[in-house]
Design a protein around this motif. Structure first.
Motif, PDB file in Angstrom:
ATOM      1  N   LEU A 183       0.840  -1.203   0.000  1.00 28.43           N
ATOM      2  CA  LEU A 183       0.000   0.000   0.000  1.00 28.43           C
ATOM      3  C   LEU A 183       0.871   1.247   0.000  1.00 28.43           C
ATOM      4  O   LEU A 183       0.952   1.981   0.977  1.00 28.43           O
ATOM      5  CB  LEU A 183      -0.947  -0.013   1.199  1.00 28.43           C
ATOM      6  CG  LEU A 183      -2.033  -1.082   1.168  1.00 28.43           C
ATOM      7  CD1 LEU A 183      -2.862  -1.054   2.434  1.00 28.43           C
ATOM      8  CD2 LEU A 183      -2.930  -0.915  -0.052  1.00 28.43           C
ATOM      9  N   THR A 184       1.520   1.495  -1.116  1.00 22.75           N
ATOM     10  CA  THR A 184       2.351   2.686  -1.264  1.00 22.75           C
ATOM     11  C   THR A 184       1.476   3.883  -1.596  1.00 22.75           C
ATOM     12  O   THR A 184       0.266   3.756  -1.816  1.00 22.75           O
ATOM     13  CB  THR A 184       3.369   2.479  -2.390  1.00 22.75           C
ATOM     14  OG1 THR A 184       2.648   2.301  -3.628  1.00 22.75           O
ATOM     15  CG2 THR A 184       4.231   1.242  -2.134  1.00 22.75           C
ATOM     16  N   ASP A 185       2.089   5.061  -1.659  1.00 29.02           N
ATOM     17  CA  ASP A 185       1.321   6.259  -2.013  1.00 29.02           C
ATOM     18  C   ASP A 185       0.775   6.176  -3.431  1.00 29.02           C
ATOM     19  O   ASP A 185      -0.301   6.715  -3.720  1.00 29.02           O
ATOM     20  CB  ASP A 185       2.200   7.505  -1.852  1.00 29.02           C
ATOM     21  CG  ASP A 185       2.368   7.901  -0.392  1.00 29.02           C
ATOM     22  OD1 ASP A 185       1.524   7.489   0.419  1.00 29.02           O
ATOM     23  OD2 ASP A 185       3.351   8.593  -0.061  1.00 29.02           O
ATOM     24  N   LYS A 186       1.484   5.501  -4.340  1.00 27.93           N
ATOM     25  CA  LYS A 186       0.969   5.321  -5.699  1.00 27.93           C
ATOM     26  C   LYS A 186      -0.305   4.487  -5.676  1.00 27.93           C
ATOM     27  O   LYS A 186      -1.274   4.786  -6.371  1.00 27.93           O
ATOM     28  CB  LYS A 186       2.013   4.659  -6.604  1.00 27.93           C
ATOM     29  CG  LYS A 186       3.143   5.571  -7.018  1.00 27.93           C
ATOM     30  CD  LYS A 186       4.109   4.876  -7.967  1.00 27.93           C
ATOM     31  CE  LYS A 186       3.467   4.553  -9.300  1.00 27.93           C
ATOM     32  NZ  LYS A 186       4.450   3.995 -10.257  1.00 27.93           N
ATOM     33  N   VAL A 187      -0.301   3.437  -4.886  1.00 24.90           N
ATOM     34  CA  VAL A 187      -1.471   2.574  -4.787  1.00 24.90           C
ATOM     35  C   VAL A 187      -2.628   3.330  -4.133  1.00 24.90           C
ATOM     36  O   VAL A 187      -3.772   3.259  -4.592  1.00 24.90           O
ATOM     37  CB  VAL A 187      -1.128   1.308  -3.989  1.00 24.90           C
ATOM     38  CG1 VAL A 187      -2.376   0.470  -3.748  1.00 24.90           C
ATOM     39  CG2 VAL A 187      -0.072   0.488  -4.724  1.00 24.90           C
ATOM     40  N   ARG A 188      -2.334   4.064  -3.067  1.00 31.06           N
ATOM     41  CA  ARG A 188      -3.381   4.821  -2.376  1.00 31.06           C
ATOM     42  C   ARG A 188      -3.968   5.899  -3.280  1.00 31.06           C
ATOM     43  O   ARG A 188      -5.173   6.147  -3.277  1.00 31.06           O
ATOM     44  CB  ARG A 188      -2.819   5.441  -1.097  1.00 31.06           C
ATOM     45  CG  ARG A 188      -2.479   4.433  -0.004  1.00 31.06           C
ATOM     46  CD  ARG A 188      -2.109   5.148   1.295  1.00 31.06           C
ATOM     47  NE  ARG A 188      -1.893   4.222   2.392  1.00 31.06           N
ATOM     48  CZ  ARG A 188      -0.711   3.725   2.725  1.00 31.06           C
ATOM     49  NH1 ARG A 188       0.365   4.078   2.038  1.00 31.06           N
ATOM     50  NH2 ARG A 188      -0.583   2.875   3.727  1.00 31.06           N
ATOM     51  N   LEU A 189      -3.098   6.571  -4.045  1.00 33.25           N
ATOM     52  CA  LEU A 189      -3.572   7.607  -4.963  1.00 33.25           C
ATOM     53  C   LEU A 189      -4.471   6.998  -6.032  1.00 33.25           C
ATOM     54  O   LEU A 189      -5.530   7.539  -6.357  1.00 33.25           O
ATOM     55  CB  LEU A 189      -2.375   8.308  -5.613  1.00 33.25           C
ATOM     56  CG  LEU A 189      -2.707   9.389  -6.648  1.00 33.25           C
ATOM     57  CD1 LEU A 189      -3.483  10.535  -6.004  1.00 33.25           C
ATOM     58  CD2 LEU A 189      -1.433   9.925  -7.294  1.00 33.25           C
TER      59      LEU A 189
END
Length: 331
Positions: free
Chosen positions: A131-137
């Protein structure tokens, strides 16, 4: 050259965690199966290998079963060793998760007495490296758009900073055409990092914070998706448009006059039946910060039967506010 290789399921090969004698690619394959609680498919784990010079290869492994995370290996003498190196980097990134998983193959699902399904153990978001920031975005954008995103709706552009054999690093920008109105053209710039992956994550982090800070987008993300109207029935007040579920806008919304004085403004653009104007002087109002200061003007609010305005034209208006922000009516 570039090639894609899918990892197929392998049998356990001894050891407490089933990794004795296994290379990194096999270990990564088994971890993905254990984590996802299913066999991997042909497209779940893909390797892309690039040749540099005569005897230098570098591989990137993409884990489509883990939200598309990518990990780059070190330069190696053969494509096979390059792929193993990429797999090793992925294993290092997930070391904490691997140690928390039970050893061996995932057990078959069984129902306890009473018929209830066995509860799955969920890894907390804060501890889940997938759950990286790319995934969250990406997930937040899908909640706002109320649909899966298509290719090209989150655009990353990464540039090398500095030249020569020892560049300073990489800097990435991201644009989100999937978002509504002016958000679709905004550009978010990340910090400089030593590798492309970290640079993209930095840009995603900047965009994520900005989107989460906007109350309108957050409200849109929290809205439930209503059912599309069936044929022969008309929906009132809302509708589907270009993949978006939008509240009915336009000049017919309830409005409140906020300026009796006549104000001057310049036409920024005109789009058929409406356009956007920019006030010549700042106007103090909570809604004035929306849309980067642009004010909505519909042709219904033009005088003398006019149907449109030219870009750059000067107009004199009164201001009102509705649920979408500031609007103007020609004075």
């Amino acid at each position: 050259y570039t090639r894609a290789i899918c990892c197929l399921a392998m049998e356990e090969n001894g050891g407490a965690d089933g990794t004795d004698g296994m290379d990194a690619k096999t270990q990564l394959n088994q971890f993905c199966q254990r984590y996802c609680l299913r066999p991997v498919t042909r497209k779940d784990i893909l390797y892309s290998t690039t040749k540099f010079g005569n005897k230098q290869y570098q591989s990137i492994v993409r884990l489509n079963c883990m939200e598309g995370q990518e990990y780059a290996g070190e330069l190696s003498e053969t494509p096979k060793e390059a792929e193993k190196s990429a797999a090793q980097q992925a294993l290092k990134a997930f070391a904490g998760v691997i140690s928390s998983l039970p050893a061996g193959k995932p057990a078959k699902k069984k129902k306890p007495e009473g018929g209830d399904d066995v509860a799955k153990v969920k890894i907390p978001d804060a501890e889940n490296p997938a759950l990286t920031d790319k995934v969250r975005l990406n997930a937040l954008c899908m909640r706002i758009a109320k649909r899966p995103l298509e290719k090209g709706e989150t655009l990353y552009d990464t540039q090398q900073i500095g030249v020569g054999k020892n560049p300073t690093g990489y800097q990435s920008t991201v644009r989100l055409p999937c978002l509504p109105e002016d958000w679709s053209t905004k550009l978010f710039v990340g910090e400089v990092f030593q590798n492309k992956q970290a640079a993209e994550q930095s840009a995603a982090s900047k965009a994520l914070k900005a989107v989460e800070a906007d109350t309108d987008l957050c409200a849109l993300a929290d809205e439930k998706v209503p059912k599309k109207p069936t044929e022969g029935k008309k929906s009132k007040g809302k509708g589907w448009k270009n993949g978006w579920w939008l509240s009915k806008g336009g000049p017919d919304l309830p409005r409140e006059v906020v300026s009796e004085a006549t104000l001057s403004a310049t036409v920024l653009e005109w789009k058929g039946s409406f356009g956007w104007v920019k006030l010549s002087q700042p106007f103090e109002h909570p809604a004035a910060s929306r849309r980067e200061g642009k004010v909505y003007l519909h042709k219904q609010d033009l005088k003398d039967g006019k149907e449109l305005l030219a870009e750059g034209e000067m107009v004199f208006v009164h201001l009102y506010t509705d649920s979408h922000g500031l609007g103007a009516a020609e004075a």
